[in-house]
Structure formats: C-alpha cells, structure tokens
Design a protein around this motif. Structure first.
Motif, mmCIF file in Angstrom:
data_model
loop_
_atom_site.group_PDB
_atom_site.id
_atom_site.type_symbol
_atom_site.label_atom_id
_atom_site.label_comp_id
_atom_site.label_asym_id
_atom_site.label_seq_id
_atom_site.Cartn_x
_atom_site.Cartn_y
_atom_site.Cartn_z
ATOM 1 N N ASN A 124 5.345 5.945 1.274
ATOM 2 C CA ASN A 124 4.095 5.742 0.543
ATOM 3 C C ASN A 124 2.912 6.001 1.461
ATOM 4 O OD1 ASN A 124 4.838 4.947 -2.118
ATOM 5 N ND2 ASN A 124 5.555 3.008 -1.286
ATOM 6 N N GLY A 129 0.975 -0.141 0.322
ATOM 7 C CA GLY A 129 1.684 -1.298 0.882
ATOM 8 C C GLY A 129 0.819 -2.555 0.965
ATOM 9 N N ASP A 130 1.401 -3.694 0.550
ATOM 10 C CA ASP A 130 0.722 -4.980 0.655
ATOM 11 C C ASP A 130 1.092 -5.615 2.008
ATOM 12 O OD1 ASP A 130 -0.187 -7.546 0.484
ATOM 13 O OD2 ASP A 130 0.801 -8.030 -1.419
ATOM 14 N N THR A 133 3.758 -8.374 2.203
ATOM 15 C CA THR A 133 5.187 -8.133 1.929
ATOM 16 C C THR A 133 5.834 -7.250 2.993
ATOM 17 O OG1 THR A 133 4.698 -6.168 0.580
ATOM 18 C CG2 THR A 133 4.797 -8.285 -0.586
ATOM 19 N N ARG A 137 9.672 -5.859 2.963
ATOM 20 C CA ARG A 137 9.925 -4.429 2.733
ATOM 21 C C ARG A 137 10.684 -3.803 3.905
ATOM 22 N NH1 ARG A 137 5.203 -1.745 2.655
ATOM 23 N NH2 ARG A 137 3.868 -3.538 3.008
ATOM 24 N N ASN A 191 11.064 -1.982 -4.310
ATOM 25 C CA ASN A 191 9.854 -2.257 -3.541
ATOM 26 C C ASN A 191 8.938 -3.160 -4.392
ATOM 27 O OD1 ASN A 191 7.305 -2.121 -2.312
ATOM 28 N ND2 ASN A 191 7.672 -0.044 -1.554
ATOM 29 N N ASP A 193 5.813 -3.885 -4.159
ATOM 30 C CA ASP A 193 4.391 -3.548 -4.249
ATOM 31 C C ASP A 193 4.082 -2.630 -5.436
ATOM 32 O OD1 ASP A 193 4.241 -5.003 -1.975
ATOM 33 O OD2 ASP A 193 3.892 -3.303 -0.630
ATOM 34 N N LYS A 194 3.035 -2.986 -6.134
ATOM 35 C CA LYS A 194 2.587 -2.146 -7.258
ATOM 36 C C LYS A 194 1.749 -0.987 -6.707
ATOM 37 C CE LYS A 194 3.463 -4.842 -11.103
ATOM 38 N NZ LYS A 194 4.520 -5.608 -10.479
ATOM 39 N N HIS B 73 1.613 -1.381 6.032
ATOM 40 C CA HIS B 73 0.701 -2.169 5.201
ATOM 41 C C HIS B 73 -0.178 -1.252 4.356
ATOM 42 C CE1 HIS B 73 -2.664 -1.152 7.786
ATOM 43 N NE2 HIS B 73 -1.917 -1.453 8.821
#
Lengths: 242, 73
Positions: A124, A129-130, A133, A137, A191, A193-194, B73
C-alpha cells in the motif's frame, strides 16, 4: 566455493540488484508515493489538523534520499537468503547452466516470498496504513510470509524423498503448496485498515511496485549466476588422469 | 602403434562454508528488520525512547519499505 568468494558473490549481486531497484523506484514508484502523501496531507488539513508543510517537505527529502540505500540493504538481505538457498539447492535445480539455475531459483523465491504474500497482504502507498495497527499488520504479514516460505521448503524436502518422475514431483509439490496457501489465505484475517484514498492510485502503486520487485529478483538471479560462474572457476580442482 | 591420451576432469568441491552461511543469516535478519520492520527499536539501543518518536531509520527507508510491500504507517 570458499567462504570469501561465496560471500562476495552473494553480497555484490544483492547490492547491484538493490541499487538498480532503488534507482528505478526513484523514477517510477516515487510519483505514486508523492501523490499519496499529498492526498494524506490534504485530508489532514481538511480535518483541521495543524500540518507544518515545511517540515513535511524536509521529511520527504530525507525519505527519498534513503531510497537507494534502502534498496541496497534490501538487496543484500534478500541476496543473503538467496545465496544460502542456492548453495544448498543448486545441484537439485534442473539444467547445467548455473546462470539459468540462478534465474529459475530467483523466480521461484520471488513467487514464494513476494507474489504469494502480496495476494493476501498487498503493498500500500502512504496514507493507507493506520499507525495504531502497525504491529498487528506486521505480525500478519510475517505469518503469511513464513507459511509460504516454510511450505515451499517443506514441500521441496518431501518430493525429494518420493520416487516419481520429475513432472509428477512438480505436480505433487504445486498441489500441496497451493492447498496450504489457499487454506491460509482463507483462514488468516484481512488487513484491518480501510482504504480512504483513490483505489486507482492504490492499484497503480501496487502494480508498479510489484513490477520493480519482480525486476529486482530477476536481476539478482542473473547477476548471481554470472558472478558464481566467474568466481567458482577458482575452486575447480583440476585432476589429470592418464 | 601405441596411443596415449590425457583427460582432464573438473571436480567441484561439494562443501558449503558454514561460517559464510552463518554470516549471511545474520546479514539477512538485520537487513530485513532494518528495511521492513524497524519502528525505532534499533536506534533506541543508543538513543533511548526518543528513537521511537524520531524514527530516524524508519523514515530513511520509508519509501523502499512501501515499495517492497512491507506494512508501514
């Protein structure tokens, strides 16, 4: 092959492939990362967050400056693994041409260690990415990577013990490996994360970055095979028989 | 008529240097952790807790981490 040439072949081929990967990424992957960070910053500003754009610009210079060094470290670490696998498996790989064997092994390792894990946990761009998390992940990613790698290794060890033709061995290996991966794919969580940015951007990033990683593995295999041929001649013991 | 000939054989040594294998395992683990997983842990060994905020190494390899498919992140 003795230790020093073996290490030299392994590390140099990784450094070469990693350097090329870093340079190519600067040209073809960076525009997508820039675009994603731009969108992320716009979203933060819209949400009322205080964004220091000068600091952000400084960060980007720092991040881009590490692309080639990061590529070299990535290349050397994967070529280390490649070197170990090649040292143990080169006699089992089909054919007589070492370069072809190295490219074949690099292709297999690219499939097992990059393409298969990417099917479940694709790469991604930033803004997806959060941070909260990240460890979760990473755990999922490593778990799937280990499942794929260990399955390939286990299946290879298994078919070596089976007394069958090569084509049947390959068919058995693919079936068992495929079954393990399908079960793992279905069993493992997605995963969490939205994705809140454009899917076109995300998909384009995934496609381009995957293409450069495949390119990296092929260059690694070709360079490794070439250097192995060159350095291994020194270790051939000449025996003269009358 | 007496014939004589010389034949040369090239025999490859089958041994794999174990020291080299050990060195490569160490390089692989350190390299993959640095590029793919570090969140400040490596620099915290010398910098302390501040390393988790500055994330110097993480940010330096940030773009390669994304491009290589590692979670970030």
């Amino acid at each position: 092959m003795r230790s020093l040439p073996f290490l030299l072949v392994t590390l140099v081929s990784g450094a070469v492939a990693g350097t090329i990967l870093g340079i190519v990424n600067l040209g073809v992957v960076e525009p997508y990362i820039d675009k994603a960070i731009q969108l992320e910053t716009q979203n933060e500003i819209r949400a009322g967050e205080n964004v220091n754009t000068d600091e952000m610009a400084g960060y980007r210079i720092w991040q881009k400056s590490g692309e080639i060094v990061g590529g070299i470290v990535y290349g050397i670490s994967l070529s280390s693994l490649f070197g170990i696998v090649f040292a143990y498996s080169r006699n089992s790989l089909p054919g007589n041409n070492v370069k072809v064997k190295a490219i074949l092994l690099a292709s297999i390792m690219c499939f097992v260690l990059f393409i298969v894990p990417s099917l479940k946990y694709p790469s991604n761009p930033p803004a997806v990415g959060d941070p909260d998390t990240i460890y979760y992940r990473q755990s999922l990613f490593v778990a799937f990577l280990v499942i794929s790698g260990a399955s390939a290794l286990g299946v290879t060890a298994l078919i070596k013990k089976i007394n069958q033709t090569v084509s049947k061995k390959v068919a058995i290996a693919c079936t068992i490996y495929g079954a393990i991966i399908i079960v793992s794919y279905l069993a493992m969580p997605s995963n969490p994360d939205k994705i809140s940015i454009s899917m076109n951007l995300v998909e384009a990033f995934r496609l381009v970055s995957a293409a450069t990683i495949v390119m990296f593995w092929e260059i690694l295999g070709a360079t490794y095979g070439t250097l192995w041929n060159r350095f291994n001649r020194q270790n051939l013991k000449k025996v003269t028989a009358f | 008529m007496r014939m004589s000939y010389t034949r040369q054989l090239l025999i490859e040594r089958p041994d794999i240097p174990r020291v080299a294998i050990g060195i490569l395992v160490a390089i692989m683990l350190f390299g993959l952790f640095s590029v793919g997983f570090d969140q400040g842990q490596l620099f915290s060994l010398v910098e302390g807790k501040e390393a988790f905020d500055s994330n110097w190494l993480h940010e330096f390899v940030h773009d390669m981490r994304h491009a290589a498919g590692f979670p970030c992140h």
